[in-house]
Design an enzyme around this catalytic site. Structure first.
Site: not given
Length: 989
Positions: A48, A50, A172, A415
């Site tokens: 994951h 970001d 997430d 996000h």
């Protein structure tokens, strides 16, 4: 799961030998569905990444700023590809196209071919496929669609059909929107998986084995919006003790019996327990294990080598009677296995907001965090849609330039971007990228107007157009002191609009409309509260305010000419009062204030409706600072809204009121103190009331964090019910202290009742409805019957402990950040409110774009002889319930067009009916439509080729839906049902 960074180590290992499994297919055909008599464990290696959070997207990609944290995404992709090549059994999924696009552009042709082979074999699978893993609370559906389309286009162009994502992967984000589920279904996705769910909801779903369900994503689109949805078992990380990344401290698999730490029996036994524990909370003989987390797999060999061994030794136990069968898989294959199980599933019709990770920790603060960035993102999207339209109608085909802003907007949807949950330097980077994209947009705007402005036969170069980006603080430096300038307003909607521009000036001007008539304009002082905003450098003391009626999908130009002879001006009557009761009134509305500046009533004169206010104004909550003695209770921070007390207090005991009345506008300016004010305006002929608020610098000299709200306490008998929109589209009913699908134990009476407000919130009773439209995403709710509160600004001195690692304490010019914004207030009968709030919200969201120029013409006559001052792409009116969502030129002859019906079923007697439009109307100024191909929402597959998986609910309902699509490629007339979006690739001849 709290995000983390760890020390970078690079360990080169060799993978465990495994038999080669040939695969010449991708998608579901490449899936291993396991063994029907076993518990099948789908191992899903992933990372994951970001696109900005603790570091900027650049810093994360290259691995710089190692003092913050070590990860570098380029190394993850390098390592994963090499590890996949090394063992054909291995599989991996990747999500964030912002990173992969950058990495891809740096690779050799040989590497391109290698990756394409992995994709075609189904061993590298792209999941979700957006530019970022977008937030679901603070995002607007327009930008969600855009950022997924951007990623989908890249994947389609580079890899073809095998790369089309079929699964949403929102592991997430901090709460989940029903509208996002609906959009994903319309993007052709078969399912959605996520990791975060309210702790009370999770307990209930574990008890009832309902972590997987059919989510009915729309109350209007029926089965087209249904989406299989699953909550992952361990957030999105590995099961406890089975994390093999270099960041982890769990023991590796040691299979040499001569080594003292040999642990195969223990590790296999522990895994079998973990698998069967998961099986107890799910309902088929398939479970999923996510093997990865934040920025993992920088050394993919380390992870894969241990997983190879784990799979090998666990499966050997089948010979001893084990019921567990484990293998590499993907979320798509796991979903396909569930589909083939032919099970009946429970359903869900509400959403997953608000989200609390633990007791007292409601992640509802980020609904408002960084309000300036939230507004800037909305403004940038406005510009993006306008430049696409201008580029398309001018036929300049400058997608290479519009891409800069498109890419910045894709990053901003992340996000940890528009959500406001990033470090300050990362927030600055997002704003900088948007700014650079807007700057490049001016090239598109000027090149477009170079074709649209000149009259037939004119070859004179057009005056350079420019934006006044600081108009929100009444500053436009380039026009100050000029003898003449023009204001051109582009209306991006397909309906005519009337607006009231405010132009800050240093002197008085004559203003001419597009046909040369002098406009009746007000010349009013700029409020001191605006002039005192830190950083404002303008010398303008006044502003011109006038009415501008703009054509649909076109522009008007207004010519400003300074005159020194005061006799040329009509000295209009201006009435002002100070600290006296006043009434603002036009043909439709009356707004009454007392001499203390308190809003008393709003009256809808035509409907004879009165809403009385017991309190209205600015209040604040004390931010809970967190205590070491109470480690389980988190401070208020970027994510969490945790008020110290459950009651907000007025920010000032007294207030002053100054009322001004002119023919064009009447307004009440209310000053609470030196850092907070509001101005309520009522324009001539308007059906709505405009409230502009200014908050900041929020004082923190008392070491107390403050969360500022605006309060509307009324006598509307709303009970505990209120309504908020989802990502700017459908509206959901909210009930205070209640959750529709599980028993909610109230632990936070305020933050536990906050919901995202992307465009509107309302309360109503039998006779009256009060609707508030917002100019950005904010958080709010109804804490008492008849009340609406909306959080505007936050300045907090403590971190909430959920990963960002710094307080939300924004400053500018050495002081706390000042933020301004607008609300629109609407009062009507509930049955008549839909038209006002639907059309009002769309026009508030997609506002006319103002550009200025300093013409090199000597007079208005000279200017008007040279340039068109009004132009529209439309010659006929469009239905009022239809919105043009996308108009973009793809190539010299091809366009992407999205149109939508933006009313819900049964919302309005007239406008909730199906609509019919002729798309040729959009192309009258360009050419004749030769071919139309209807595509899915992300424009990467013809609707006719979409075949989604079918599911059966426990109510014996099938998810199978008839897809709406164009019957004839040559037909340009289409139908739209309520809430339907249709996407077309159009070729002109």
């Amino acid at each position: 799961m709290i995000k983390f960074c760890a020390v970078l180590l690079f360990i080169v290992t060799q993978s465990l030998a495994a038999p080669y499994k040939s695969s010449n297919t991708c998608g579901y055909d490449s899936c291993d569905l396991g063994k029907p008599d076993k518990l099948n464990v789908h191992i899903v290696p992933h990372t994951h990444d970001d696109v900005g959070w603790l570091k900027t997207v650049d810093q994360y990609y290259y691995g710089s700023r190692r003092e913050i944290c070590k990860p570098g995404v380029q190394y993850i992709l390098d390592s994963v590809i090499a590890a996949l090549v090394d063992n054909p059994d291995r599989r991996f999924i990747y999500v964030e196209m912002a990173f992969f696009w950058r990495w891809w552009n740096q690779q050799t042709e040989d590497m391109h071919n290698t990756v394409k082979q992995l994709v075609n074999e189904g061993r590298l699978e792209f999941i979700s496929g957006g530019w970022s893993m977008h937030d679901e609370a603070a995002t607007h559906y327009n930008s969600i669609i855009d950022q997924h389309t951007l990623g989908a286009e890249f994947l389609h162009d580079q890899f073809g059909d095998c790369a089309r994502p079929k699964i949403g992967w929102q592991i997430d984000p901090f709460g989940h929107s029903r509208e996002v589920a609906s959009l994903f279904a319309q993007m052709g996705f078969d399912g959605l998986f996520f990791g975060r769910i309210d702790f009370q909801d999770r307990v209930k779903r574990i008890e009832t084995r309902t972590l997987e369900m059919i989510w009915k994503g729309s109350a209007n689109l029926d089965r087209q919006s249904w989406l299989f949805t699953g909550v992952l078992p361990t957030g999105y990380g590995a099961p406890p003790t089975f994390c093999y990344d270099m960041m982890c401290s769990d023991p590796p698999i040691i299979d040499d019996e001569n080594v003292e730490d040999y642990n195969i029996p223990e590790r296999v036994a522990a895994f079998l327990v973990a698998a069967n524990v998961e099986a107890e909370i799910y309902t088929t003989n398939h479970v999923i294990m996510t093997m990865g987390s934040d920025f993992q797999n920088q050394n993919a060999y380390m992870n894969f080598k241990n997983l190879d061994k784990l799979i090998h030794y666990v499966n050997l136990q089948q010979a001893n009677g084990s019921n567990v069968n484990v293998f590499y898989s993907t979320p798509s294959c796991y979903l396909y296995a569930l589909n083939k199980a032919e099970k009946e599933w429970t359903t869900k019709t509400d959403d997953f907001f608000p989200y609390a990770s633990v007791p007292f920790a409601y992640w509802t603060g980020y609904f408002t965090s960084r309000p300036a960035l939230k507004r800037y993102e909305r403004y940038a999207n406005n510009i993006l849609q306008v430049i696409r339209q201008l580029d398309g109608f001018s036929q300049n085909n400058q997608r290479n330039i519009t891409f800069v802003l498109s890419e910045a907007m894709g990053l901003a949807q992340h996000h940890d971007a528009v959500s406001g949950t990033e470090k300050q330097h990362v927030a600055n980077d997002y704003a900088q990228r948007l700014s650079e994209g807007i700057d490049r947009s001016m090239e598109v705007i000027n090149d477009a107007y170079a074709k649209l402005l000149p009259k037939e036969g004119q070859t004179t170069s057009i005056p350079h157009q420019f934006l006044c980006s600081y108009s929100n603080i009444s500053e436009c430096l380039p026009i100050e002191g000029q003898k003449q300038f023009t204001l051109t307003l582009w209306n991006p909607t397909i309906h005519p609009v009337t607006i009231y521009p405010r132009v800050p000036v240093t002197q008085q001007y004559l203003i001419r409309d597009p046909v040369g008539n002098l406009i009746s304009a007000e010349y009013l002082p700029i409020p001191d509260t605006t002039k005192n905003i830190p950083g404002r450098t303008s010398t303008a003391q006044y502003q011109h305010i006038f009415q501008a009626s703009l054509p649909a999908l076109g522009y008007n130009t207004y010519y400003f000419e300074a005159k020194t002879n005061t006799k040329e001006f009509e000295h209009k009557k201006v009435t002002t009062t100070q600290n006296q009761a006043c009434i603002l009134q036009n043909q439709h509305l009356r707004v009454v204030f007392d001499d203390q500046g308190d809003l008393q009533t709003i009256v809808n004169l035509e409907k004879n409706l009165t809403v009385s206010f017991t309190h209205q104004g600015l209040y604040w909550y004390t931010s809970f600072p967190g205590y070491k003695e109470l480690p389980g209770i988190h401070a208020s921070g970027a994510y969490v809204f945790q008020p110290f007390f459950s009651t907000a207090v007025p920010i000032s005991a007294r207030r002053s009121i100054n009322c001004t009345k002119t023919d064009t506008v009447q307004k009440a300016s209310i000053v609470f103190n030196e850092w907070a004010s509001q101005e309520i305006s009522l324009f001539n002929g308007s059906l709505q009331i405009e409230l502009e608020w200014t908050v900041g610098p929020i004082p923190v000299d008392d070491d107390i964090g403050k969360e500022i709200i605006i309060l509307y306490d009324t006598n509307i008998e709303s009970g505990s019910t209120y309504y908020t929109d989802a990502n700017g589209r459908e509206v959901l009913q909210r009930i205070r202290d209640y959750r529709p699908t599980w028993h909610y134990v109230v632990d936070e009476p305020v933050s536990g009742n906050y919901y995202p407000i992307n465009s509107r919130i309302w309360i109503r009773d039998h006779d009256r409805q009060l609707t508030i439209l917002t100019d950005r995403s904010e958080g709010g709710g109804s804490m008492r019957d008849g009340s609406i509160e909306i959080m505007l600004h936050r300045r907090i001195l403590h971190d909430d402990g959920f990963g960002v690692g710094e307080p939300l304490n924004e400053t500018a010019y050495g002081k706390g950040l000042v933020v301004t914004g607008k609300h629109i207030l609407l009062v009507d009968r509930p049955e008549d409110s839909a038209l006002l709030h639907r059309v009002g919200a769309q026009q508030f969201f997609m506002q006319p774009l103002a550009t200025y120029s300093l013409p090199n013409t000597s007079s208005y006559t000279n200017y008007s002889n040279t340039y068109r001052q009004s132009w529209s792409a439309l010659s006929d009116a469009m239905p009022l319930n239809v919105h043009l969502l996308t108009f973009e030129q793809l190539s010299p002859k091809q366009y992407l067009v999205r149109v939508e019906h933006y009313f819900e079923l049964n919302e309005d007697k007239t406008y909730s009916q199906p609509a019919t439009i002729d798309l040729q109307m959009l192309f009258k100024s360009i050419g004749t439509i030769g071919e139309m191909n209807e595509l899915i929402l992300t424009a990467n597959l013809p609707v006719s080729e979409l075949h989604r998986l079918d599911w059966m609910t426990k109510d014996q309902e099938s998810s199978h839906a008839n897809t709406f699509h164009q019957n004839s490629l040559n037909a340009t007339i289409i139908n739209l049902n309520p809430m339907q979006i249709r996407t077309f690739q159009i070729t002109i001849v």
